[in-house]
Each structure stands twice: as C-alpha cells, then as structure tokens.
Write a protein that holds these residues in place. Structure first.
Motif, PDB file in Angstrom:
ATOM      1  N   PHE A 197       0.844  -1.198   0.000  1.00  0.00           N
ATOM      2  CA  PHE A 197       0.000   0.000   0.000  1.00  0.00           C
ATOM      3  C   PHE A 197       0.873   1.238   0.000  1.00  0.00           C
ATOM      4  O   PHE A 197       1.707   1.418   0.877  1.00  0.00           O
ATOM      5  CB  PHE A 197      -0.924  -0.009   1.214  1.00  0.00           C
ATOM      6  CG  PHE A 197      -1.817  -1.200   1.206  1.00  0.00           C
ATOM      7  CD1 PHE A 197      -2.959  -1.216   0.435  1.00  0.00           C
ATOM      8  CD2 PHE A 197      -1.493  -2.326   1.930  1.00  0.00           C
ATOM      9  CE1 PHE A 197      -3.763  -2.326   0.398  1.00  0.00           C
ATOM     10  CE2 PHE A 197      -2.289  -3.446   1.895  1.00  0.00           C
ATOM     11  CZ  PHE A 197      -3.433  -3.440   1.132  1.00  0.00           C
ATOM     12  N   SER A 198       0.673   2.078  -0.995  1.00  0.00           N
ATOM     13  CA  SER A 198       1.529   3.257  -1.106  1.00  0.00           C
ATOM     14  C   SER A 198       0.935   4.419  -0.319  1.00  0.00           C
ATOM     15  O   SER A 198      -0.234   4.421   0.049  1.00  0.00           O
ATOM     16  CB  SER A 198       1.675   3.657  -2.565  1.00  0.00           C
ATOM     17  OG  SER A 198       0.444   4.124  -3.047  1.00  0.00           O
ATOM     18  N   ALA A 199       1.780   5.408  -0.105  1.00  0.00           N
ATOM     19  CA  ALA A 199       1.344   6.591   0.650  1.00  0.00           C
ATOM     20  C   ALA A 199       0.237   7.308  -0.111  1.00  0.00           C
ATOM     21  O   ALA A 199      -0.710   7.824   0.483  1.00  0.00           O
ATOM     22  CB  ALA A 199       2.525   7.520   0.875  1.00  0.00           C
ATOM     23  N   PHE A 254      -9.917   2.525  -1.106  1.00  0.00           N
ATOM     24  CA  PHE A 254      -8.703   2.953  -0.408  1.00  0.00           C
ATOM     25  C   PHE A 254      -8.863   3.084   1.114  1.00  0.00           C
ATOM     26  O   PHE A 254      -8.018   2.616   1.852  1.00  0.00           O
ATOM     27  CB  PHE A 254      -8.208   4.287  -0.972  1.00  0.00           C
ATOM     28  CG  PHE A 254      -7.942   4.259  -2.441  1.00  0.00           C
ATOM     29  CD1 PHE A 254      -6.888   3.511  -2.957  1.00  0.00           C
ATOM     30  CD2 PHE A 254      -8.740   4.963  -3.317  1.00  0.00           C
ATOM     31  CE1 PHE A 254      -6.642   3.480  -4.319  1.00  0.00           C
ATOM     32  CE2 PHE A 254      -8.496   4.927  -4.683  1.00  0.00           C
ATOM     33  CZ  PHE A 254      -7.444   4.179  -5.182  1.00  0.00           C
ATOM     34  N   SER A 255      -9.948   3.736   1.553  1.00  0.00           N
ATOM     35  CA  SER A 255     -10.030   4.064   2.983  1.00  0.00           C
ATOM     36  C   SER A 255      -9.992   2.823   3.857  1.00  0.00           C
ATOM     37  O   SER A 255      -9.337   2.811   4.902  1.00  0.00           O
ATOM     38  CB  SER A 255     -11.303   4.835   3.285  1.00  0.00           C
ATOM     39  OG  SER A 255     -11.474   5.878   2.392  1.00  0.00           O
ATOM     40  N   ASN A 261      -4.634  -0.801   7.432  1.00  0.00           N
ATOM     41  CA  ASN A 261      -3.173  -0.823   7.416  1.00  0.00           C
ATOM     42  C   ASN A 261      -2.611  -0.141   8.664  1.00  0.00           C
ATOM     43  O   ASN A 261      -1.611  -0.583   9.214  1.00  0.00           O
ATOM     44  CB  ASN A 261      -2.660  -0.145   6.156  1.00  0.00           C
ATOM     45  CG  ASN A 261      -1.377  -0.791   5.669  1.00  0.00           C
ATOM     46  OD1 ASN A 261      -1.001  -1.862   6.142  1.00  0.00           O
ATOM     47  ND2 ASN A 261      -0.700  -0.145   4.756  1.00  0.00           N
ATOM     48  N   ILE A 262      -3.275   0.922   9.090  1.00  0.00           N
ATOM     49  CA  ILE A 262      -2.824   1.602  10.306  1.00  0.00           C
ATOM     50  C   ILE A 262      -2.902   0.647  11.495  1.00  0.00           C
ATOM     51  O   ILE A 262      -1.959   0.496  12.270  1.00  0.00           O
ATOM     52  CB  ILE A 262      -3.694   2.851  10.571  1.00  0.00           C
ATOM     53  CG1 ILE A 262      -3.413   3.900   9.499  1.00  0.00           C
ATOM     54  CG2 ILE A 262      -3.404   3.423  11.954  1.00  0.00           C
ATOM     55  CD1 ILE A 262      -4.285   5.119   9.597  1.00  0.00           C
ATOM     56  N   MET A 283      -8.411  -6.453   3.475  1.00  0.00           N
ATOM     57  CA  MET A 283      -7.493  -5.453   2.930  1.00  0.00           C
ATOM     58  C   MET A 283      -7.068  -5.777   1.512  1.00  0.00           C
ATOM     59  O   MET A 283      -7.094  -4.941   0.636  1.00  0.00           O
ATOM     60  CB  MET A 283      -6.220  -5.463   3.781  1.00  0.00           C
ATOM     61  CG  MET A 283      -6.048  -4.330   4.694  1.00  0.00           C
ATOM     62  SD  MET A 283      -4.625  -4.661   5.716  1.00  0.00           S
ATOM     63  CE  MET A 283      -3.393  -3.783   4.807  1.00  0.00           C
ATOM     64  N   HIS A 284      -6.655  -7.024   1.343  1.00  0.00           N
ATOM     65  CA  HIS A 284      -6.074  -7.370   0.059  1.00  0.00           C
ATOM     66  C   HIS A 284      -7.116  -7.630  -1.015  1.00  0.00           C
ATOM     67  O   HIS A 284      -6.797  -7.643  -2.187  1.00  0.00           O
ATOM     68  CB  HIS A 284      -5.152  -8.585   0.215  1.00  0.00           C
ATOM     69  CG  HIS A 284      -3.915  -8.257   0.965  1.00  0.00           C
ATOM     70  ND1 HIS A 284      -2.894  -7.533   0.409  1.00  0.00           N
ATOM     71  CD2 HIS A 284      -3.538  -8.506   2.242  1.00  0.00           C
ATOM     72  CE1 HIS A 284      -1.942  -7.371   1.295  1.00  0.00           C
ATOM     73  NE2 HIS A 284      -2.303  -7.952   2.432  1.00  0.00           N
TER      74      HIS A 284
END
Lengths: 663, 253
Positions: A197-199, A254-255, A261-262, A283-284
């Motif tokens: 997951f990118s920024a 995304f959210s 991810n957090i 997530m995935h």
C-alpha cells in the motif's frame, strides 16, 4: 458417449456447483412471473383509476426486468468463473472450443427449462400472495381469484428466452477467452491480489472519508441559504450525489485498506487469528471488491431511500388526515345540526369540541428564524391567520397558561415548519381597525385543532379571552372572518365510522358548508371527514408503496444474493488458508471467530454506509412526502436489516462448512 | 528419553467392502534430539504415517503418545492447542498465508500464546538470523523465492520452541541448492537447539542428513538405518543400497 450423455452425467456429478446458479434462475423467474401475473389479474385491473395504475405497474415491470437481467448476467458470470478450470480441462483432453461451447449451451438450456418450469410454478403461487398484499394495503375488500395467465406465461417465456440467448453469447465469449493456462494459474491469483500500500493510496483513502462527510453536510443544507433557486438546488444535488457516490468508491477502494493498514502496522507483526482471517484478506481483496461493493451500497441506499419515502407517504396517510381534519367529523358555522341530532337518535356516543374562530391579517415576519428563500409565494408581513380563544383551547390543551399580551401557535408542523422555522418569544402583530395589536408568542405547538379548510394548513394563533372579545368586536376583523366557529366530533366507538360516515353525507349534503367570503358573497365548500380523507390518501400511496416495496424486495434479494455468492467464492479461495491454519494448531472455533468478523465487515459495512446514505437522502427531502419521519424510517430500515442479515447468516453457514471440511 | 512412541498403528481408508489398509500395524519410537527420516516408495504410507503421528489425521487403531500424552484421549480443541504449542510443521508447498508478510507468518503460531512481545521479538530475531531470512520480514510470500518461503515456513515451525517438528517433503519443491541449504539449516537447528525433527522424504540426499532413517513398504516398517559415526556420503550410499533392495521410486524425484 454422446454430447448429451456427457452433459447429463457431468451435471449429475457436479450438482453442488449448479444449485446456486439454478436457484438464482428460479428466483428471477418467480419474481418476474408473479409480478406479470399480478399485473394481468382482473381484481387488480379493476382498481380505480386503472390508467394510472396500469402505467405505474408497467414502469415497475421494466425496472424489475432490469434487476432480473443484471442479476442473471452476474450469476452466470460467477458460475462460469468457478468453472474455468473445468473448461480448461475439457480443452486439455482435446475438445475444441466450439464443442465446449455447445456442451455448456446444452447444459444451460436444460437448466433454464427447469428453472422456468419451477419458477412459473412458484410464481403462480406467490402472485396470489402479492395480490392479496396489494389489496390489503389499499384496504380494498375483494375476493382474490387467481387463474393461470397465459399472457403472463408467454411474456415470461419470451423475456427469458432472450435472456438465455444473451447469456449464451456471454458464455461463448468467456470460453473463447479462457486458455489452458487458467488451469494452472491458481497461484497467480495471489500475485495480483497481494500488493503493498503506497502513501498515495493512503491519501486517497483519507479523501474518500472526507468527501462522504462533505456530501452529508451538503445534504443537510440542501434547502437552506438565502438564494435557493432551482438551478442552485440542482447543482447542489449533483454535488451531493457526486461526493457521496465517489466517496463511497474511495472508501471501499482505499479508505478501508488505509484504516486497516494503520491498525496492522501497530501490531508490529503479531497478528491475532481474528486479524489473520478478517483484517488481512479484506485489505487485500478490496481492490477487486471495491466496484461491486460500491454498486451494492449505492443501489441499496437508493432502494432504501425510495422505500422509506414511499412508506413515509403511506404511513403519513393517517397522520396527514389527522392533521388536515383534526376530528372524525367537522361542522362549521353552526351548520349541520341535523347531523348531531341524528347521532342522538341513533344513540351513537361522541365527544364534541367547539371553538369560536376569528380571522385577521398578521405580520409574522419577526417570528422567522431565517430569511425566506426566493420564490416563496408568502408574504410574512401580511398573512391571514385564524385566531382562537384561550379558554376554549385550554380545555383540550390544559397545561399552558397565558398572561396578558401573550399568545401561542397551534398546528405548527409539516412542510411549513421545515421551510419557515419560527422562534418563540417574538411578537406577532394583528392588524385591526385601530392599528396593530401586538402579541408575544410563548409557544409553538404541533397539535392541530382546526380543519385545513379554514387554516390552509397554517398554524392558528391562540390569544387571551379578553383580547379575543376585543377583536371579535373589531370591524376589520369581523370583515376578515368567514368561519365563526368549528364543531369537532370524535366518535367514542370508532368501529361505527362507516355508518356515521353515511349519516354525515346524508345530513350535510356530502359535507357542504356555506359561508360568506371576504367580498361578502356566499360560497359553498365541501368538507371531507377524516376517514374519507385518509382513504383517498391511501389509494394514491398504497399502490406506490406496493410497487416500491416489491422492487425494493427484488433489489434486496439480488444484492444480498450477490454478496452471498461473492462470499462463497471467497470461502472457496481461502479454503487452503484454513487448512494451513488448522494444521498448525488453530481450532475450528478460533477460525470461526475471524470469519464472524469478516462477515460483519462484508455485510455490515455496505449496509451501514447504505443506511447512512439513505438516511441523509430521506432527511433532506422527506417533508415533501409526509408528516412522519422517524417511525416509518425506522420500520423500513429494520425490515431491511433483518432480511439482509439472513444473507450474512447463510454465508456464515457456508464458511462453517468450508472450515469443517478444510482438514 | 523418548518423545514419541507409536504402537500397532493402523490406518484404514474407505468402508467395509472397499476398505484399504494403508498402515498395517507400525511400532516405532523417537528419542529427544533425534533427526528421523521416513522413506519408502509411493503409496507405502509415509505421509499417512506422518499425518497420523502429528495428529492431523486419526489412526484407525493403535496408540500414539507424544511427551507421554495419548493423542486419542484429546478433543478437537485440546488437539489444536497441543499442535500449536508442542508441534511444528513444515510442508512441501510451504503453506504460508499469502496475505501475511513473512514476519506475520512466522509470528502467527504465537498469536494465541502468552509469550510477551519482547520475548516474541527476541525469538523472531534469533530464528531468522539462524535461517538467514531476517531482511525478508516485511515482504509478502509472493515476493520471495521458494527456498526463502521454505525457510520462512521452518521459522514458523520453530518459533514456538516445539518439542518435535514434522516435515513433509520439505525439499520437494526446491532446487538442489536451496534444498541443501535448508537441510543444513535443519541439521544445525537439530544439533544446536536439540530440536527433534521427523521428516518424510523420497530424496536419498535429504535423508542422508538424518540421524536415523525408517523405511516403509506397503504400510509396514521394512527396516531402519542409523547414521552412527558414518559421514554423510557413506550414509547416503547405504540409503541408496537399501532403496535399491526395496525397489520403487528411487529416481522419481
């Protein structure tokens, strides 16, 4: 072995794979056929205003067709994807693509014939149920006789034959695309699924949340502001739709991954079994699932909003009637005395409430909380309002006292209250021959007391007896006053309402009342009783609620099934993980904990977002549809939630089986 | 000191008429710190034996005890926690979860134990250093090679400090270089940490790393070879000879 033998044998062996698709087909046929049968049912055709009824049924039919097409194509897509390995295998043993296509086509024809036969049978039974529900909603008493409608059958056959052809085309395309490689690329799935997951994605995730909140905020302001012209309203609506729908997609795409991810980062590698089975697969999978989840969420929000609104109208039928005609029967200006006499003669008990009335022009502009939007045809500086006497009102609303120079409003509710909110402790100026008389408003009360014929659905002003007497002798007020008194009659025993209704019609010449208008001419108005007012409301909204209810149900079933199908596929894909986890020492119970969480998410999140969307949609415009918001909204939503959860339980059941079989 | 013992283990698949006896009464014992290999031709029941011994599958008859505990006496939940706490597993196809990173995969068995965070971190560092996969921690399984995956899998098996590690064809999917590296690692761990290992393999090279090799044929114990003081080459030769006598799949790797 001939082709047909092969088909029959493989169908017999793989019955488990087929039953889902088969069920989806039967369900679609049932839904469609029962609706069409209902449409051609003579007892429905006879309902008054048949042109309007027929037109709305026809529109509903097309919408239903759309839902059915969407559902069947989706089910076929899913079914074929599950079988891509099988198709690859056929090719591996040397069948040509053409032969495989023919094989699948033959299978489909057999499946569809079966589904249509069963669906028509079930639909025939359910259509009787639906017809009875419809007539019950409309409060019509008619004997529901149902006969098998050849017309409906032909129509269904025609529609599904065309649909079958489309499905076969879809299938042949899919077969052409599947290569032998699909046999071996099971492991590849993971490659495309599991990505870092990118920024930037995190940032987009944040944007998604913000945009939904912004859309909600806008929706609460939809009709506010000083320049709510039609154009601006339209732009705002588009903005709201864009923000919420776009936001929904971003949230799913995304959210969700962003938030998860957090959480995951914070665990620093030590995930619990629940995380492993809920957090990480969700997530995935979000990339692949985002589009369909968005679609499901948005569509269920729309369905829910429409359902709620039409239920609000229907539900409000009584409340609107109650507000417009506050008593079972109403008499004006001492007319219709023969009605009460007849009630005595027939020994029918009733309660009588009398009010003396005056009308005058008022300046209410200081009461307004906001400036009036443009285009409102009301001049708050000079509105005509009914004036009532405190001592009379006090009998029905005993817990309020008035001092000199004070007054309060009754019947303050509905659209007017939404658009032109008033505030208390502000003055109202009554125009009299000797200038303005000022009254301080102490209270705004919803309670309706006067028929809408007199108040035009505006609130009425209650003043002290002294002021009332003073005004009664004022020539300007006297000239304004057309209704001098109202007599409200409530039956003690409401079961006699039909009988009394005919008495009322008989004695008052169908509710005709004479009055002298402001110009001094005689006029006649006809009054509805509360019951007849309610009846005519019901007829209009009953049909609407039935159709939206039917479509909403169809909608719920399809979205629920799609989610369920998706979960079945996911369960199959994750079977290997369950095997691993059980081998290295996690019990079934441990695994199920994670799966409950996952289901809570998969079904819960689209539901919660859908509910929130529909809540804000309904909230922004419900006042056009009725008088009650909370009760009908809660009822619609709870029914939706209950039916919807059934699918979550089904899929949990499926997971349970997969977990049990996994070791 | 013995850690695992099996008496008269029988395993029958299928029902009465078409019943097939895969294990026909096997007696065996494993002592603490041993590195035991199980060999035999295809269909001799190697994997079935391993599955039965490690409680993934149930024996039809016979008694299996690990650390003095009878597997048959335990319920599903007990068995699960027993597997989690006492046993480690390495499989041919790695059996890593591809939605978890290497580190998450390795720490997975600790998720329900009471091991503290610092302790877990310490064990993780130790094992990944030993297996040379420390820098892979944040990667996903689809980003690393087969050999690395298998070492990850080994690390996961060892993180709980199990009494015994079961390995089912751990080198089956690896090239010879990666296989040798993994086996050397296992040998080192067996030697240094005194971890008991039981490994099913059909590769004589892999078997030559063991301290003892059992040969199965048709569901029965055929013979066993001890490495003793011999070097690996000599032991390998001995295994090859036995396999030749046994016949079957000496070259099907």
């Amino acid at each position: 072995m001939t082709l047909s033998q092969l088909v029959l044998r493989s169908m017999k062996k793989n019955i488990k794979h087929y039953y889902l698709y088969f069920f989806a087909l039967i369900f679609s046929v049932t839904l469609y056929f029962s609706f069409i049968t209902l449409q051609y049912n003579p007892s429905v055709e006879n309902i008054s205003g048949s042109v309007k009824v027929a037109a709305s049924l026809k529109t509903a039919q097309y919408l239903l067709l759309f839902i059915v097409v969407f559902f069947v194509l989706y089910a076929n897509h899913l079914f074929m994807r599950r079988r891509s390995k099988e198709i690859g295998l056929y090719q591996l043993i040397g069948m040509s693509k053409g032969l495989v296509t023919r094989l699948i086509a033959l299978e489909n024809v057999i499946l569809w014939s079966g589904a249509i036969a069963i669906g028509v049978g079930v639909g025939f039974l359910t259509s009787r149920l639906f017809t009875m529900i419809l007539l019950r909603i409309l409060e019509k008493e008619a004997l529901v006789s149902i006969s098998f409608s050849i017309q409906a059958f032909q129509m269904t056959l025609f529609v599904f034959a065309i649909l079958l052809i489309i499905v076969l085309i879809q299938t042949s395309f899919m077969i052409r695309r599947t290569s032998l490689l699909s046999l071996f690329n099971a492991s590849k799935d993971a490659d495309t699924r599991v990505k870092r997951f990118s920024a930037f994605q995190m940032f987009l995730g944040f944007i998604g949340l913000v945009s939904i909140v912004y859309g909600y905020y806008l929706s609460t302001k939809l009709f506010e502001g000083d320049s709510a012209s039609v154009n601006i309203l339209f732009i705002r609506m588009m903005l709201i739709l864009g923000a919420t729908i776009g936001g929904t997609f971003f949230v799913f795409r995304f959210s969700v991954a962003f938030l998860m991810n957090i959480i995951r980062k914070q665990k620093r590698g030590r995930l619990s079994i629940v995380d492993v089975l809920s957090l990480t697969p969700i997530m995935h999978r979000m990339k692949g699932n985002a589009k369909s989840l968005t679609l499901i969420t948005v569509l269920s929000a729309i369905a829910l909003a429409i359902l709620s609104l039409s239920y609000i109208s229907y539900y409000s039928a009584s409340a609107t009637a109650q507000r417009s005609v506050p008593y079972d029967f109403i008499l004006f200006n001492d007319q219709g005395q023969s009605f009460t006499e007849r009630l005595h003669e027939e020994k029918i008990e009733y309660k009588q409430v009398d009010f003396s009335l005056l009308s005058a022009k008022h300046d209410m502009s200081e009461l307004l909380e906001n400036e009036l939007p443009e285009g409102m045809m009301i001049d708050p500086k000079s509105t005509e309002t009914i004036i009532m006497k405190h001592s009379e009102v006090h009998k029905v609303m005993p817990n309020f006292k008035l001092k000199e120079g004070e007054g309060y409003l009754v019947g303050y509710s509905g659209m007017l209250a939404e658009f032109m909110p008033f505030q208390v402790n502000k003055p109202v100026h009554i125009m009299t021959s000797s200038g303005e008389v000022t009254v301080q408003i102490k209270k705004l009360d919803e309670e309706p007391l006067i028929s809408y014929r007199a108040t035009y659905s505006s609130p009425a002003l209650v003043v002290t007896d002294e002021l009332f007497e003073l005004l009664a002798n004022d020539p300007v007020v006297q000239k304004q006053t057309v209704w001098t008194n109202q007599t409200g009659i409530d039956l003690v025993d409401r079961t006699k309402i039909k009988e009394v209704q005919s008495l009322y019609e008989e004695t008052t010449n169908d509710g005709s009342f004479e009055f002298v208008n402001v110009e001094g001419h005689k006029e006649v108005v006809s009054l509805d009783s509360q019951e007849s007012f309610r009846q005519s409301n019901l007829e209009v909204f009953g049909l609407v609620i039935f159709i939206t209810g039917f479509l909403g149900l169809a909608f719920l079933m399809t979205t629920g099934s799609i989610l369920y199908f998706k979960q079945m596929t996911e369960a199959e894909e994750e079977r290997a993980s369950y095997t691993i986890l059980r081998k290295i020492g996690f019990s079934k119970k441990d695994l199920m904990k994670g799966i409950y969480m996952k289901q809570l998410f998969n079904f819960g999140v689209p539901l919660v977002i859908g509910l929130a969307h529909s809540y804000f949609a309904v909230k922004s415009g419900w006042m056009f549809f009725g008088t009650e918001l909370v009760a009908p909204l809660l009822i619609t939503m709870s029914i939706y939630v209950v039916l919807y959860s059934a699918f979550a339980f089904l899929s949990i059941g499926y997971y349970k089986r997969v977990v049990n079989e996994s070791l | 000191m013995k850690i695992l013992s099996g008496r008269k283990i029988k395993k029958v698949y299928g029902k009465k008429l078409n019943a097939q006896e895969v294990l026909k009464g096997i007696d065996m014992e494993v002592n603490v710190g041993e590195f035991v290999g199980i060999m035999g031709p295809s269909g001799s029941g190697k994997t079935t034996l391993l599955n039965v011994l490690c409680s993934i599958d149930f024996a039809t008859e016979g008694v299996i005890e690990i650390n003095g505990k009878n597997l048959r006496m335990m319920k599903e939940r007990e068995l699960s926690s027993f597997r989690r706490e006492q046993l480690g597993f390495i499989f041919q196809d790695y059996n890593l979860l591809d939605t978890l990173t290497v580190k998450e995969n390795i720490l997975l068995p600790l998720s329900m134990s009471k091991v503290s965070k610092t302790e877990a971190e310490q064990r993780f560092n130790e094992i990944t250093n030993l297996l040379g996969i420390k820098e892979l921690a944040p990667k996903y399984p689809n980003e690393i090679s087969g050999g690395q995956k298998q070492r990850t899998s080994a690390a996961r098996a060892l993180i709980t400090n199990p009494s015994i590690v079961f390995a089912d064809e751990p080198t089956g999917a690896l090239d010879s270089k990666a296989a040798t590296a993994l086996l050397s690692n296992l040998e080192k761990i067996n030697f240094e940490k005194k971890v008991t290992i039981m490994m099913v393999t059909h590769d004589p090279v892999a078997a030559s790393f063991c301290s003892r090799v059992l040969f199965l044929k048709d569901g029965q114990l055929y013979t066993e070879l001890y490495k003793g003081e011999k070097n690996r080459k000599a032991f390998f030769q001995e295994i090859m000879n036995t396999q030749g006598v046994l016949g079957g799949d000496g070259y099907d790797a």
